[in-house]
Design an enzyme around this catalytic site. Structure first.
Site, PDB file in Angstrom:
ATOM      1  N   GLY A  64      42.752 -39.297 -30.838  1.00  0.00           N
ATOM      2  CA  GLY A  64      42.236 -38.948 -32.154  1.00  0.00           C
ATOM      3  C   GLY A  64      41.001 -38.072 -32.160  1.00  0.00           C
TER       4      GLY A  64
ATOM      5  CG  LEU B   2      53.045 -38.033 -29.332  1.00  0.00           C
ATOM      6  CD1 LEU B   2      53.061 -38.892 -28.081  1.00  0.00           C
ATOM      7  CD2 LEU B   2      52.835 -36.564 -28.972  1.00  0.00           C
TER       8      LEU B   2
ATOM      9  CG  HIS C 186      52.562 -27.073 -29.313  1.00  0.00           C
ATOM     10  ND1 HIS C 186      53.151 -28.283 -28.995  1.00  0.00           N
ATOM     11  CD2 HIS C 186      52.924 -26.212 -28.328  1.00  0.00           C
ATOM     12  CE1 HIS C 186      53.839 -28.155 -27.876  1.00  0.00           C
ATOM     13  NE2 HIS C 186      53.717 -26.910 -27.452  1.00  0.00           N
TER      14      HIS C 186
END
Length: 212
Positions: free
Chosen positions: A27, A108, A127
């Site tokens: 995070g 994910l 990404h």
């Protein structure tokens, strides 16, 4: 950056947009986004949601006083979660939070069609590679950096894009690059890419303000 050109239109907004962050891991990106939202007040982090009860992102959210919930992969696919102690749809929970944008930050799971339908062109993803290369199912974290190094690439970076019904696909909003040297390992390349990820909160702001 000079926002003078769009300031009048922005001031006409009825309220600050709400974002909800989806994350699966540590995070660090989520924390950067939350802090940015508090400091700049151009969007508000309404909640953090995770598919893992042990994800450290939940600890970060707690410390930063942001509401947070979890769900299982099956609940995510079925659009059914426990929210405020009651069983409801994830869609209803997000609407209750006043969600304008969904921000994927190390999340994910593939975004299901029901979310894409309710928030079209309003789900952002980051990404750790230069898409369209090194994306797709299973391409996350060290898997990406190992593949980049194995291929002998001279550069890597980040891609921030709109999510669609394919993994790591959709309109690209922003890319930043870093060099890859023969001495790089997955760990050192991760560090380079991670530094570039600091742009995510700013790119979110530019997107919600209609600049990109």
């Amino acid at each position: 950056m000079n926002f003078a050109g769009i300031q009048p239109a922005f001031l006409k907004m009825e309220r600050i947009p709400n974002i909800v962050i989806f994350a699966s891991g540590s995070g660090s990106n989520a924390e950067n986004i939350i802090n940015w939202s508090k400091e700049h007040n151009t969007y508000r982090t309404a909640a953090v949601l995770s598919n893992r009860k042990d994800a450290f992102v939940l600890t970060r959210a707690e410390r930063l006083e942001v509401p947070h919930w979890t769900f299982t992969g099956a609940e995510f696919r079925d659009n059914s979660i426990l929210y405020k102690g009651e069983r409801t749809s994830l869609t209803a929970a997000l609407k209750d939070l006043g969600t304008d944008y969904i921000i994927l930050a190390g999340f994910l799971l593939k975004v299901p069609e029901y979310l894409l339908a309710e928030w079209p062109e309003r789900i952002l993803n980051i990404h750790p590679a230069l898409l369209p290369s090194y994306g797709g199912k299973g391409m996350y974290g060290d898997h990406v950096h190992k593949a980049v190094i194995a291929a002998g690439e001279k550069e890597s970076g980040i891609t921030i894009h709109l999510a669609d019904n394919q993994y790591d696909h959709g309109r690209i909003l922003y890319q930043a690059r870093c060099t890859v040297t023969p001495e790089d390992t997955p760990e050192t390349l991760f560090a380079k890419v991670h530094e570039l990820e600091r742009a995510y909160p700013r790119v979110i702001e530019e997107f919600v303000r209609g600049l990109i």
